[in-house]
Design a protein around this motif. Sequence first.
Motif, PDB file in Angstrom:
ATOM      1  N   ASN A 455       0.845  -1.187   0.000  1.00 41.25           N
ATOM      2  CA  ASN A 455       0.000   0.000   0.000  1.00 41.25           C
ATOM      3  C   ASN A 455       0.888   1.248   0.000  1.00 41.25           C
ATOM      4  N   PRO A 456       0.965   1.958  -1.140  1.00 36.15           N
ATOM      5  CA  PRO A 456       1.910   3.078  -1.254  1.00 36.15           C
ATOM      6  C   PRO A 456       1.571   4.247  -0.329  1.00 36.15           C
ATOM      7  N   ASN A 457       0.325   4.322   0.146  1.00 39.02           N
ATOM      8  CA  ASN A 457      -0.028   5.426   1.045  1.00 39.02           C
ATOM      9  C   ASN A 457       0.281   5.106   2.499  1.00 39.02           C
ATOM     10  N   LYS A 458       0.211   3.841   2.824  1.00 36.03           N
ATOM     11  CA  LYS A 458       0.318   3.460   4.231  1.00 36.03           C
ATOM     12  C   LYS A 458       1.667   2.834   4.587  1.00 36.03           C
ATOM     13  N   ASP A 459       2.116   1.866   3.783  1.00 35.65           N
ATOM     14  CA  ASP A 459       3.289   1.077   4.171  1.00 35.65           C
ATOM     15  C   ASP A 459       4.586   1.877   4.349  1.00 35.65           C
TER      16      ASP A 459
END
Length: 534
Positions: A455-459
């Motif tokens: 997940n590019p927004n979270k990880d």
Amino acid sequence: CRTRNYKFNVVMTNTTRLCKSKPIVTVNGRFPGPTIVAREDDIVTIKVVNHVKYNVSIHWHGVRQLRTGWADGPAYITQCPIQPGGVYVYNFTLTGQRGTLWWHAHVLWLRATVHGAIVILPTLRVPYPFPNPNKEVVVVLGEWWKSDTEAVINQAQKLGQAPNISDAHTINGNPGPTKTCLANGGFKLHVDQGKTYMLRIVNAALNEELFFKIADHKLTVVEVDAVYVKPFTTDTILIAPGQTTNAIVTATQKAGKYLVAVSPFMDAPIAVDNFTATASLHYSGTVTSTTTKLVAPPPQNSTLVANTFIKSLRSLNSATYPAKVPLTIDHSLFFTIGLGINPCKTCVNGSRVVADINNITFVMPTTALLQAHYFNISGVFTDDFPSKPLMPYNYTGTQPTNFATNKGTKLYRLPYNSTVQLVLQDTGMIAPESHPIHLHGFNFFVVGRGIGNFNPNKDPKNFNLVDPVERNTVGVPTGGWTAIRFKADNPGVWFMHCHLEVHTTWGLKMAFVVDNGKGPNESVIPPPSDLPKC
Ligand code: C2O
């Protein structure tokens, strides 16, 4: 610093394992091959003479080869192979590296038998950042096939089938006392009570991630891939093909014989491959038959054991050995590891399995890529490797129906000194193993890892940018992802591939081309005059 000169004669050697003899390709008649010993910053030269009927090239796995890509070794990537009767001198400097690395043939499947350890000691009078062990021992893990390895390659290469699994795992060339048919039994390590031993473990197996465990002894991991780590203690070591691990064992037990087990790890085993190789620790003193301690290797799908080990790995990150993690990113890349089906006239169902990165199956060129880059030869490669997959989907959901892959010799171009973040996402299509991805020419920092879709927004918020482990080969978990960062400070052409030989054969590979910088010591050195021709 010194120059260390070695001579490697590549020869056929009749070798007996599992009670059967066959001729195998070796270096200087030995399996595993000779250990290279040098110190940090030494120059190493290895004169390789090819006496066999196969093309040969040798890779010095993990050696950074700063500006000396000509000595890196992968056939058709940085050099044309050394032809039968040919000679080539590999010449490189071990700049700023110390620890255990290894060397192996980098053409066809020759590395099955053509491999050995590289021991790089610290510069004279520079101590280890941990108490000096009493003794150091190289432990090379491998695989053995009763049949001819050529037949096994063909199955994977020409027919695109999963090759036969090996018939044994080996510890320093030996499967263990019950299987060996050699008078001396399995590999023995003689120890004295109270003394400490540093094991320099190399996984040279072709297709198998391995667990390593000793009965009644703990192992303290101090280094991986020739980079110091924060020491931690474990019962079991996990080591993927391509990786190296230094671990200290203290002889804390009483006189007796303690078994060592090497067994495979798979996230979700489908194939039956539970061969366990055994070796033993022999304490000096009176040993009776009742003092043999057996060891239970972890079950093949012990994901918990594997994850616990991986999570314990941290860079030492001390004042002397700081972790220089890139904090800003110039190139943010997302690569998927997948599988495809391609038409094949000669194959059983008219189709074959191929592997890909970002839906591109890498096609090996017939001219070495580094030569094409250095001499500006056009038509050998293109530099349009995509920064993200051509066919993205939900990697944990329904499998896609379109398995077509593109083919090409595509490279990704990086300006000198640019910084890269690369997220490697496994699509879960090539079950059931983690993919040990190896990058030539660099060490990278493993800043994150997870199961499921990245997940590019979270990880990225959870990335470790302080003391992530630094290495040259990292496992990408089945149906999960691994994020790495590195700085493109080494001009040249650098191969990246899965170190499971069967997947490399199927096309799970690509390469980076790193441009020269503008400074005086920022370009690829001129090729040596004996560089083999294609
Ligand atoms: Cu150890 Cu390209 O490999």
